[in-house]
Motif scaffolding. Structure first.
Motif, short mmCIF file in Angstrom:
data_model
loop_
_atom_site.label_atom_id
_atom_site.label_comp_id
_atom_site.label_asym_id
_atom_site.label_seq_id
_atom_site.Cartn_x
_atom_site.Cartn_y
_atom_site.Cartn_z
N ASP A 290 -77.10 106.18 42.61
CA ASP A 290 -78.23 106.68 43.38
C ASP A 290 -77.68 107.04 44.77
O ASP A 290 -76.57 106.63 45.12
CB ASP A 290 -79.28 105.57 43.46
CG ASP A 290 -80.35 105.83 44.49
OD1 ASP A 290 -80.91 106.94 44.47
OD2 ASP A 290 -80.64 104.92 45.31
N ASP B 104 -79.90 107.50 48.22
CA ASP B 104 -80.58 106.86 49.36
C ASP B 104 -80.68 105.34 49.18
O ASP B 104 -81.16 104.85 48.16
CB ASP B 104 -82.00 107.44 49.51
CG ASP B 104 -81.97 108.93 49.79
OD1 ASP B 104 -81.31 109.34 50.75
OD2 ASP B 104 -82.63 109.68 49.04
N ASP B 105 -80.21 104.62 50.16
CA ASP B 105 -80.18 103.15 50.17
C ASP B 105 -79.25 102.56 49.12
O ASP B 105 -79.32 101.37 48.84
CB ASP B 105 -81.60 102.55 50.07
CG ASP B 105 -82.29 102.54 51.41
OD1 ASP B 105 -81.59 102.59 52.44
OD2 ASP B 105 -83.54 102.50 51.44
N THR B 106 -78.39 103.41 48.55
CA THR B 106 -77.32 102.90 47.68
C THR B 106 -75.96 103.25 48.28
O THR B 106 -75.14 102.37 48.51
CB THR B 106 -77.46 103.45 46.25
OG1 THR B 106 -78.69 102.97 45.69
CG2 THR B 106 -76.30 102.99 45.37
N ASP C 239 -80.96 101.12 43.82
CA ASP C 239 -81.57 100.05 44.60
C ASP C 239 -83.03 99.80 44.27
O ASP C 239 -83.53 98.70 44.46
CB ASP C 239 -81.48 100.38 46.11
CG ASP C 239 -82.36 101.55 46.48
OD1 ASP C 239 -81.99 102.70 46.15
OD2 ASP C 239 -83.44 101.33 47.07
N ASP D 10 -85.33 103.31 39.45
CA ASP D 10 -83.91 103.56 39.21
C ASP D 10 -83.41 103.09 37.84
O ASP D 10 -82.40 103.61 37.36
CB ASP D 10 -83.06 102.89 40.29
CG ASP D 10 -83.06 103.68 41.59
OD1 ASP D 10 -83.49 104.85 41.57
OD2 ASP D 10 -82.64 103.12 42.63
#
Ligand SMILES: [Mg+2]
Length: 216
Positions: A9, A11-13, A174, A179
């Motif tokens: 992923d 974003d935020d990963t 995340d 996900d």
């Protein structure tokens, strides 16, 4: 080792989405501060960061007030703010993620990316992070381009059909709300990167069923 593809992923990963948000606010405030000295960069950043509801509504109110006080005419409305936010080239860094991807490739793994969002926004993030230097273009999957967000199997099935020689697929993400459901159902291994306290989306959510949960 059996042929393995690890898809991440975005974003935020691979980086913190909060950094993109701040970069977007900064792009807007920088432009406006150059337009007129009545628009103060620090004040505008403060207003967006601390907006009670929508940062662009709050900024619009500030611009209107300042313009009336100073008799300024300006053309910077909310659609301009949204477009600037979405299309700016972000100041973001991948930190450890690039090194991990390099090591995975060196050890014989194929690497992919599956992300939800607009082509322009996500492509700018990918380039700013330097991910396009390591991940083959066909294995970079953006929902707007492939025609389905992660609530659907489209991106995962597409990656499987483009990599028919691969026997094991892994997804690292995340967000438990979207996900892991489809990769779980399609027989992938799923791994959740734990929030270090800076994520945009909480991981403390009640998922609808157990197949939303990461295996690791
Ligand atoms: Mg994410």
């Amino acid at each position: 080792m059996i042929p393995t593809l690890i898809a991440f992923d975005l974003d935020d990963t691979l980086y913190k989405e909060r950094d993109f948000v701040m970069s977007g606010y900064s792009a807007i405030a920088r432009h406006l501060a150059e337009v007129h000295e009545a628009f103060d960069y620090q004040e505008m950043m403060h207003i967006m960061v601390h907006a009670p509801v929508n940062p662009f509504d709050s900024l619009d109110e500030y611009l209107t007030n300042r313009s009336v006080q100073q008799s300024i005419e300006h053309e910077y409305d909310i659609p301009w703010m949204v477009a600037t936010y979405r299309n700016h080239f972000p100041d973001i860094k991948a930190d450890d993620a690039i090194e991990i991807i390099r090591q995975l490739i060196a050890r014989g793994y194929r690497v992919g990316l599956i992300t939800d969002g607009r082509c322009s926004t996500q492509t700018n993030k990918i380039k700013a992070l330097g991910l396009d230097q390591y991940i083959a273009e066909e294995n970079i999957s953006i929902s707007e381009a492939v025609g389905g967000e992660k609530y659907t199997p489209v991106a995962f099935e597409r990656m499987m059909s483009l990599n028919a020689d691969i026997e094991r697929f892994i997804y690292v993400g995340d967000n438990p709300m979207k996900d892991f459901l489809w990769p779980n159902r399609l027989g992938w291994t799923t791994i959740q990167l734990l929030d270090n306290g800076r994520n945009v989306h909480s991981q403390m959510v009640a998922v609808p069923s157990s197949d939303y949960e990461p295996q690791h």
